[in-house]
Every structure is written in structure tokens, then in C-alpha cells.
Design an enzyme around this catalytic site. Structure first.
Site, short mmCIF file in Angstrom:
data_model
loop_
_atom_site.label_atom_id
_atom_site.label_comp_id
_atom_site.label_asym_id
_atom_site.label_seq_id
_atom_site.Cartn_x
_atom_site.Cartn_y
_atom_site.Cartn_z
CE1 TYR A 52 -3.00 -3.09 0.42
CE2 TYR A 52 -3.31 -2.54 2.73
CZ TYR A 52 -3.58 -3.35 1.64
OH TYR A 52 -4.43 -4.41 1.79
N PRO A 192 -15.55 -4.66 3.04
CG PRO A 192 -15.46 -3.29 4.93
CD PRO A 192 -14.59 -4.01 3.94
CG LEU A 193 -18.76 0.11 2.74
CD1 LEU A 193 -18.27 -0.51 4.05
CD2 LEU A 193 -18.48 1.61 2.75
CB ALA A 194 -18.71 -4.28 -2.55
N GLY A 196 -16.31 0.16 -1.98
CA GLY A 196 -17.00 1.45 -2.10
C GLY A 196 -18.25 1.38 -2.96
#
Length: 337
Positions: A52, A192-194, A196
Site C-alpha cells: 500500500y 466490507p463495502l465492496a 465502495g
């Protein structure tokens, strides 16, 4: 903040942690503010990675100020070799400004061929096991987007944790999590939010936390406001209402399976196309009725979808095996400039 034990480790982790992918976009001051607010909200788990870009460095600077001992720190590397992993951990320790890392993970092990290699005598797992014996890392984990790989990882008995995507759209991991829980292996939830694609973050995280096989969910965070918003489902423990479920199911249905999760593994494009942003902007055009907004954003991109040379390098790297070339063609077809 609710807490759960991370599998067979002694780590009691907040059910919502700090996902370190997007923090690479902020400056040092903002990174410190994010980590300080995470602590204020009861988060004690941070996940980052060597891949990252400067995420490890920014988190390390923040931990120096806020307090390294207040967090359970996880990072990971995509290096597959024994020697390479020894060097990667050394770099992570320097970047994170710490003498130990609580959880070090094999990052994005895509295929069974990759898995077999990292498990071999010349593979990265041997390095992590030696570093664990030396007390430099606490536990060893693995992340993947493939169920088969993590099935094998669970069966091997070598890993304290697995990390896998899970959300209202992508539920293929549920049997995997149940198996991990039975073997006392911690389950870390990414995407968790795919990536975004799911707009209602609070309900999306509540959905995940209802699964008792999940240890911790790590939404990507790049602002203090996001810390507060994402922490809320882990603090108030409110169940999803029937209306919440209907909204999530409707959104999941509208997304289907062929959509970008913004993981960034497709980068770099050989001619510089920002592939995830092309898909993000187009989603506002096609799903959210914001055609003028999306069109203006596309006019600022150069190169963009229509400039794709179809080299195929991005498709080789996509962990979801998306047909990126055809998807970019579809994006370009929506605009007449």
C-alpha cells in the site's frame, strides 16, 4: 466498542478495525488524526501492507505519537520467497517504527500454485515461522480472494488468521468462515463495502458483524469522519431492521458480480489509465443518475477508458478475474466525447 478474540490468538480485537489501504492518500498530520480518533472510538486493530505504497510509513508515524502499545498491528507482503520475506519484514519494522508486529500475513495468495510454493522449504512461510520463534512477529496469517486457497490454508494448521472479502454482495465466504471458527482461526473481513460500491456503509458493516464467525472487519479509512462513521456499528450493537435488509439486498442485486472493488491490483496500467476511477465515475452515471457530474469527471481524466490498448496486463493482475478490457469499452460507450 465490542471486542472479539481473534481466533486462537490472545488478541482481543475491536470488531471494527482500521483498514490501511486508503490512508496512503493523506498527509502525516491527517494520518495521526485518524489513528488518534480510531483509539478514541475504541478501535485497537490496524491492518496495512507493504504493497500500500506509504501506508506503513504513515501508520508508523501515527503510532509513534498516539502509542504503538495501544494497538494490535497487522501487515502483510506479497513476496513469496524465504529470503524475500525476511527482507520484507525488516522493511515493515522500519516503516512502522516498531520492534514487533502482532500479525504478519501472506498477502493475496491467488492460486494453489502460489500457495504450494509459499508453503515449501523455499517459500515465505518458513521465514515467518522463524521470525515468530524469535518474537519479532506474534502470529501468522494469510489473505486471498480465492476460497480454494483459504480452504487449504485452514486445513494446513499453519495460520492463526485468514482474510477474505465479505459483504452483502459477496457472500461466498460464509462456509469458509464457519470452518475457520470451528478450527479456532480468526476471520478478518476486507472489502466490507465492496470497494465502495455499497453506499450505505453503516448498514453494510452491521450486516457483517451479525455473523458470529467474523472476528474483525477492516473498512478502508482516509478521514476522521470515516473513523466515526465506521466505528458506530461496533459501538451501539443495533441489529439491522427489515428496511435496512431490503435496501442492502436491492443494492446487492443492482451490483451483480461484475464490478470493480477498487483494490488497485490492476495498476499500473501500461499507458496510465486510472482504471478504478473510470469504473467509479461511471457507476455514478449508470446507477446513481448523476450523468452531468460523471461526465465532467471523465473530461478531467487523461488517458481514460477509450484509450485502452487492450494489452491485457490489468486483467492478469485482477484478483476477481474481471474482463477489464470489455468493461472499459462499456464505460467509453456511455460518452460521446
Amino acid at each position: 466498542m465490542q471486542k472479539r478474540i481473534l481466533g486462537g490468538t490472545n488478541y482481543e480485537v475491536s470488531v471494527v478495525g482500521l483498514g490501511g489501504i486508503p490512508i496512503q492518500r493523506v498527509d502525516k498530520s491527517t494520518a495521526v488524526d485518524i489513528i488518534r480518533e480510531a483509539l478514541n472510538q475504541g478501535m485497537n486493530f490496524i491492518d496495512t501492507a507493504r504493497g500500500y505504497t506509504i501506508s506503513e510509513e504513515l501508520i508508523g508515524q501515527g503510532l509513534q505519537i498516539v502509542g504503538r502499545e495501544k494497538f494490535i498491528l497487522a501487515t502483510k507482503s506479497m513476496v513469496r520467497t524465504y529470503e524475500g520475506m525476511l527482507e520484507e519484514v525488516k522493511t515493515s519494522l522500519q516503516n512502522l517504527k516498531t520492534e514487533y508486529i502482532d500479525l504478519y500475513q501472506l498477502h493475496n495468495v491467488r492460486t494453489m500454485e502460489d500457495f504450494k510454493f509459499v508453503m515449501s522449504e523455499e517459500g515465505a512461510l518458513r521465514a515467518l515461522k522463524e521470525l515468530k520463534e524469535q518474537g519479532i512477529i506474534g502470529e501468522i496469517g494469510i489473505s486471498s480472494h480465492g476460497v480454494e486457497v483459504l480452504e487449504a490454508a485452514i486445513d494446513s494448521g499453519e495460520f492463526a488468521t485468514i482474510q477474505f472479502p465479505y459483504n452483502a454482495v459477496e457472500r461466498q465466504g460464509e462456509p469458509l468462515f464457519e470452518k475457520a471458527k470451528k478450527k479456532n482461526i480468526g476471520v478478518i473481513i476486507m472489502k466490507p463495502l465492496a470497494g465502495g460500491a455499497i453506499r450505505n456503509g453503516e448498514q453494510a458493516i452491521r450486516f457483517i458483524l451479525e455473523n458470529s464467525n467474523v472476528s474483525v472487519v477492516i473498512p478502508g479509512i482516509d478521514s476522521v469522519e470515516q473513523v466515526v462513521e465506521n466505528a458506530k456499528p461496533g459501538i451501539d450493537e443495533l441489529p439491522l431492521t427489515s428496511e435496512d435488509r431490503e435496501k442492502l439486498e436491492a443494492e446487492a442485486t443492482s451490483l451483480g458480480t461484475q464490478f470493480c472493488r477498487r483494490c488497485g491490483y490492476c495498476a499500473p496500467c501500461t499507458i496510465g489509465i486510472d482504471i478504478p476511477n473510470n469504473f467509479i465515475f461511471d457507476s455514478y452515471y449508470t446507477r446513481y443518475n448523476l450523468q452531468e457530474w460523471a461526465t465532467n469527471r471523465f473530461k478531467s481524466l487523461s488517458p481514460w477508458a477509450k484509450d485502452c490498448t487492450e494489452c491485457g496486463e490489468c486483467e492478469k493482475r485482477c484478483p476477481y478475474d474481471l474482463p477489464i478490457i470489455n468493461m472499459l469499452k462499456e464505460v467509453a460507450s456511455h460518452y460521446d466525447f
